[in-house]
Design a protein around this motif. Structure first.
Motif, PDB file in Angstrom:
ATOM      1  N   PRO A 216      14.646 -30.535  15.860  1.00 15.64           N
ATOM      2  CA  PRO A 216      13.686 -30.268  16.934  1.00 15.64           C
ATOM      3  C   PRO A 216      13.969 -28.979  17.697  1.00 15.64           C
ATOM      4  CG  PRO A 216      14.996 -32.241  17.405  1.00 15.64           C
ATOM      5  CD  PRO A 216      15.437 -31.747  16.072  1.00 15.64           C
ATOM      6  N   SER A 217      12.905 -28.346  18.166  1.00 14.19           N
ATOM      7  CA  SER A 217      13.049 -27.078  18.881  1.00 14.19           C
ATOM      8  C   SER A 217      13.295 -27.295  20.375  1.00 14.19           C
ATOM      9  CB  SER A 217      11.797 -26.222  18.688  1.00 14.19           C
ATOM     10  OG  SER A 217      10.660 -26.949  19.116  1.00 14.19           O
ATOM     11  N   HIS A 218      12.961 -28.492  20.873  1.00 16.54           N
ATOM     12  CA  HIS A 218      13.134 -28.728  22.310  1.00 16.54           C
ATOM     13  C   HIS A 218      14.281 -29.703  22.561  1.00 16.54           C
ATOM     14  CE1 HIS A 218      12.347 -29.407  26.531  1.00 16.54           C
ATOM     15  NE2 HIS A 218      11.487 -28.395  26.488  1.00 16.54           N
ATOM     16  N   VAL A 219      15.058 -29.348  23.563  1.00 16.37           N
ATOM     17  CA  VAL A 219      16.259 -30.125  23.855  1.00 16.37           C
ATOM     18  C   VAL A 219      15.929 -31.569  24.239  1.00 16.37           C
ATOM     19  CG1 VAL A 219      16.468 -29.529  26.323  1.00 16.37           C
ATOM     20  CG2 VAL A 219      18.535 -29.776  24.935  1.00 16.37           C
ATOM     21  N   ASP A 220      14.772 -31.805  24.854  1.00 15.61           N
ATOM     22  CA  ASP A 220      14.396 -33.179  25.239  1.00 15.61           C
ATOM     23  C   ASP A 220      14.214 -34.050  23.994  1.00 15.61           C
ATOM     24  OD1 ASP A 220      14.434 -32.337  27.805  1.00 15.61           O
ATOM     25  OD2 ASP A 220      12.256 -32.355  28.118  1.00 15.61           O
ATOM     26  N   ASP A 221      13.642 -33.470  22.929  1.00 15.71           N
ATOM     27  CA  ASP A 221      13.475 -34.232  21.689  1.00 15.71           C
ATOM     28  C   ASP A 221      14.825 -34.461  21.007  1.00 15.71           C
ATOM     29  OD1 ASP A 221      10.728 -34.394  22.016  1.00 15.71           O
ATOM     30  OD2 ASP A 221      10.407 -32.433  21.083  1.00 15.71           O
ATOM     31  N   LEU A 222      15.690 -33.466  21.101  1.00 14.57           N
ATOM     32  CA  LEU A 222      17.017 -33.616  20.498  1.00 14.57           C
ATOM     33  C   LEU A 222      17.796 -34.744  21.203  1.00 14.57           C
ATOM     34  CD1 LEU A 222      18.658 -32.300  18.246  1.00 14.57           C
ATOM     35  CD2 LEU A 222      19.732 -30.840  19.964  1.00 14.57           C
ATOM     36  N   ARG A 223      17.587 -34.869  22.484  1.00 17.92           N
ATOM     37  CA  ARG A 223      18.250 -35.954  23.229  1.00 17.92           C
ATOM     38  C   ARG A 223      17.796 -37.326  22.763  1.00 17.92           C
ATOM     39  NH1 ARG A 223      21.037 -33.812  27.367  1.00 17.92           N
ATOM     40  NH2 ARG A 223      20.103 -32.072  28.491  1.00 17.92           N
ATOM     41  N   LYS A 224      16.561 -37.412  22.257  1.00 15.73           N
ATOM     42  CA  LYS A 224      16.005 -38.713  21.850  1.00 15.73           C
ATOM     43  C   LYS A 224      16.432 -39.118  20.441  1.00 15.73           C
ATOM     44  CE  LYS A 224      11.543 -37.833  23.879  1.00 15.73           C
ATOM     45  NZ  LYS A 224      10.155 -37.707  23.415  1.00 15.73           N
ATOM     46  N   VAL A 225      17.083 -38.204  19.730  1.00 16.90           N
ATOM     47  CA  VAL A 225      17.354 -38.450  18.312  1.00 16.90           C
ATOM     48  C   VAL A 225      18.226 -39.686  18.100  1.00 16.90           C
ATOM     49  CG1 VAL A 225      18.716 -37.611  16.353  1.00 16.90           C
ATOM     50  CG2 VAL A 225      17.072 -36.085  17.465  1.00 16.90           C
ATOM     51  N   LYS A 226      17.750 -40.533  17.175  1.00 14.24           N
ATOM     52  CA  LYS A 226      18.581 -41.628  16.676  1.00 14.24           C
ATOM     53  C   LYS A 226      19.001 -41.189  15.272  1.00 14.24           C
ATOM     54  CE  LYS A 226      18.175 -46.526  15.702  1.00 14.24           C
ATOM     55  NZ  LYS A 226      17.623 -46.695  14.362  1.00 14.24           N
ATOM     56  N   PRO A 227      20.293 -40.900  15.064  1.00  9.45           N
ATOM     57  CA  PRO A 227      20.681 -40.411  13.739  1.00  9.45           C
ATOM     58  C   PRO A 227      20.665 -41.524  12.690  1.00  9.45           C
ATOM     59  CG  PRO A 227      22.603 -40.534  15.197  1.00  9.45           C
ATOM     60  CD  PRO A 227      21.418 -40.960  16.012  1.00  9.45           C
ATOM     61  N   ILE A 228      20.158 -41.206  11.513  1.00 13.28           N
ATOM     62  CA  ILE A 228      20.181 -42.151  10.391  1.00 13.28           C
ATOM     63  C   ILE A 228      21.352 -41.745   9.490  1.00 13.28           C
ATOM     64  CG2 ILE A 228      18.859 -43.121   8.465  1.00 13.28           C
ATOM     65  CD1 ILE A 228      17.494 -43.511  11.237  1.00 13.28           C
ATOM     66  N   PHE A 229      22.266 -42.668   9.284  1.00 13.46           N
ATOM     67  CA  PHE A 229      23.498 -42.346   8.551  1.00 13.46           C
ATOM     68  C   PHE A 229      23.514 -42.974   7.162  1.00 13.46           C
ATOM     69  CE2 PHE A 229      25.174 -42.127  13.014  1.00 13.46           C
ATOM     70  CZ  PHE A 229      25.659 -40.826  12.978  1.00 13.46           C
ATOM     71  N   ILE A 230      24.203 -42.299   6.250  1.00 10.74           N
ATOM     72  CA  ILE A 230      24.632 -42.967   5.020  1.00 10.74           C
ATOM     73  C   ILE A 230      26.155 -43.096   5.112  1.00 10.74           C
ATOM     74  CG2 ILE A 230      22.751 -42.232   3.495  1.00 10.74           C
ATOM     75  CD1 ILE A 230      24.694 -40.023   2.449  1.00 10.74           C
ATOM     76  N   THR A 231      26.709 -44.055   4.411  1.00 12.65           N
ATOM     77  CA  THR A 231      28.156 -44.269   4.469  1.00 12.65           C
ATOM     78  C   THR A 231      28.758 -44.009   3.098  1.00 12.65           C
ATOM     79  OG1 THR A 231      27.828 -45.926   6.174  1.00 12.65           O
ATOM     80  CG2 THR A 231      29.958 -45.960   5.032  1.00 12.65           C
ATOM     81  N   LEU A 232      29.799 -43.196   3.092  1.00  6.48           N
ATOM     82  CA  LEU A 232      30.493 -42.900   1.834  1.00  6.48           C
ATOM     83  C   LEU A 232      31.924 -43.422   1.930  1.00  6.48           C
ATOM     84  CD1 LEU A 232      28.122 -40.709   1.891  1.00  6.48           C
ATOM     85  CD2 LEU A 232      29.577 -39.411   0.357  1.00  6.48           C
ATOM     86  N   PRO A 233      32.497 -43.832   0.802  1.00  3.30           N
ATOM     87  CA  PRO A 233      33.885 -44.313   0.852  1.00  3.30           C
ATOM     88  C   PRO A 233      34.854 -43.163   1.108  1.00  3.30           C
ATOM     89  CG  PRO A 233      33.108 -44.217  -1.422  1.00  3.30           C
ATOM     90  CD  PRO A 233      31.934 -43.878  -0.551  1.00  3.30           C
ATOM     91  N   GLY A 234      35.908 -43.431   1.885  1.00  7.90           N
ATOM     92  CA  GLY A 234      36.945 -42.420   2.115  1.00  7.90           C
ATOM     93  C   GLY A 234      37.882 -42.335   0.922  1.00  7.90           C
TER      94      GLY A 234
END
Ligand code: GDP
Ligand code: IMO
Ligand code: MG
Length: 427
Positions: free
Chosen positions: A360-378
């Motif tokens: 996102p270009s605006h900081v307000d939208d970046l604040r709302k971000v819910k990150p979607i993660f994938i999990t990899l084995p260590g």
């Protein structure tokens, strides 16, 4: 004509200094082109550790010219102290050249940095307090700017007196606490003329120098400071620095044409860190973040502040790699993740219930971000002694490959420790 650029693709401290030091061997000149003493670049070899701030990280190879170009804001006192410190450690610091176009950080810039750190959005920028923003502001404002070349003109003392008068009034009216800063023009003039005397043999028109070097077939290495997410135009504004710290800033800062750039090495950590204020979608303000901070010794090189730590953000890195024109990636500090049983990577953002790979270009939208993660084995194995791609555990290779795939740029270098030798070429 050939130029290679080293640019941080996150929020700074990606270990650019280590890669610049390594690539210096293949080049004739190393150029710092933006930022100032807000940067802290670390180089480690032969059991010695060096911290650089304004001096290019190519300084350890004696036959290479090190240039501080016009896009840098230079604090002469810091610069001279850095030279003295390196000389005391046995580094000759010959072949250092400074642009007469570089803007000079003056004492009033520190006061202004202190007084203007707070934004109207309520969170502090958390600057490094090196006077960077105020100096760039005066550069763009023009009337009160001083460039290195100005120190050698007869008009310099009179200009300082005029600027001091204006700045004294401004500083007085800015200070809500009623503190009064009186700039002593005579002392400033005397101090800066003293610095100017020492700097004189190094100061020249570096734009002409670099253009001639390119015409002569010399190889240039351009050393970025900060990271692309701190870019004044394309970063997480207003929580950014005051220069174009992504790949787009190289040409303007150095004074070279875009077409000479052949290779742009985007530097990323195997995770993400940020110092100072502003949103950070993959931040782990928990035991994972603390584990990364402990393992990676994530404390600021310049200000010693604990760095905020989180998982690798492929949305952000893909954005900055594309913006900067990265032709390859270097994945740094991979060893820091070695003890974790599982590692996460953010592959998408969710904003207001909508999934996106768009940063996102605006900081307000970046604040709302819910990150979607994938999990990899260590891989849970010490990798700091490994020197080849084949030696690395399969899970570590899979993790690196995944980063390259998600960012969309091939990974060519992996770093498994701070030392020069702890570097692996990726086939
Ligand atoms: P820069 O500002 O991008 O040059 O990075 P900094 O020097 O501020 O921060 C990077 C830190 O990580 C320094 O302390 C380096 O010595 C260290 N470092 C570099 N590469 C590695 C690595 O692969 N592993 C570990 N553990 N440390 C590294
Ligand atoms: P290197 O080159 C990490 C951050 C500050 C603050 C914001 C603005 O070592 O990667 P400034 O003093 O520039 O006005 O501060 O930018 N910042 C950095 N963070 N690494 C750096 O440089 C930085 N230089 C500035 O923490 O959030
Ligand atoms: Mg740093």
């Amino acid at each position: 004509m050939a130029a290679t650029c080293v640019v941080g693709l996150q929020w700074g401290d990606e270990a650019k200094g280590k890669i610049v030091d390594l690539l210096t061997e293949q080049n004739d000149m190393v150029v710092r082109y933006q930022g100032g003493a807000n940067a802290g670049h670390t180089v480690v070899f032969d059991g010695k550790k060096f911290k650089l701030s304004l001096i290019p990280s190519g300084i350890f190879r004696e036959n290479v010219q090190c240039i501080v170009a016009g896009g840098v804001v230079l604090n002469p006192q810091n610069f001279l102290a850095e030279v003295d410190g390196l000389v005391a450690q046995g580094i000759a610091c010959k072949n250092l050249i400074l642009s007469d176009r570089a803007h000079v950080i003056m004492p009033w810039h520190f006061e202004e940095d202190r007084l203007m750190n707070r934004t109207t959005t309520g969170e502090d920028i958390g600057t490094t307090m090196r006077g960077i923003g105020p100096c760039y502001r005066d550069k763009v404002g023009r009337s009160w700017a001083i460039r290195l070349g100005d120190l050698y003109r007869e008009s310099f003392p009179d200009r300082v007196r005029q600027i001091c008068q204006a700045k004294n009034r401004i500083l007085f009216s800015m200070d809500a606490e009623g503190g009064e800063t009186r700039l002593d023009a005579d002392k400033i003039i005397a101090d800066y003329l003293g610095y100017a005397e020492r700097l004189k043999p190094m100061v020249m028109d570096t734009t002409a120098l670099l253009l001639d070097a390119l015409a002569d077939g010399k190889k240039l290495l351009l050393e970025g400071a900060q990271g692309a997410l701190l870019d004044i135009d394309h970063g997480t504004f207003p929580y950014v620095t005051s220069s174009n710290s992504s790949g787009v800033g190289v040409c303007a800062g150095a004074g070279i044409p875009a077409r000479v750039i052949e290779r742009l090495v985007g530097i990323v950590k195997a995770y993400t860190t940020r110092v100072g204020g502003g949103p950070f979608p993959t931040e782990q303000d928990n035991e994972v973040g603390q584990h990364i901070r402990d393992e990676g010794n994530e404390y600021g090189t310049v200000t010693k502040r604990p760095r905020r730590c989180g998982w690798f953000d492929a949305v952000a890195a893909r954005y900055t790699a594309r913006l900067s024109g990265a032709t390859e990636l270097a994945v740094m500090l991979l060893d820091v993740l070695s003890k974790l049983p599982e590692i996460q990577i953010c592959t998408e953002y969710e904003i207001d219930g909508v999934r996106t790979r768009h940063f996102p270009s605006h900081v307000d939208d970046l604040r709302k971000v819910k990150p979607i993660f994938i999990t990899l084995p260590g891989w849970q194995q010490d990798i700091t002694g490994m020197r080849t791609w084949e030696e690395l555990p399969e899970n570590a290779r899979a993790y690196v490959r995944k980063i390259g795939e998600l960012v969309g740029v091939p990974v060519k270098i992996v770093s498994v420790g701070p030392d020069r030798v702890q570097t692996i070429a990726v086939p």
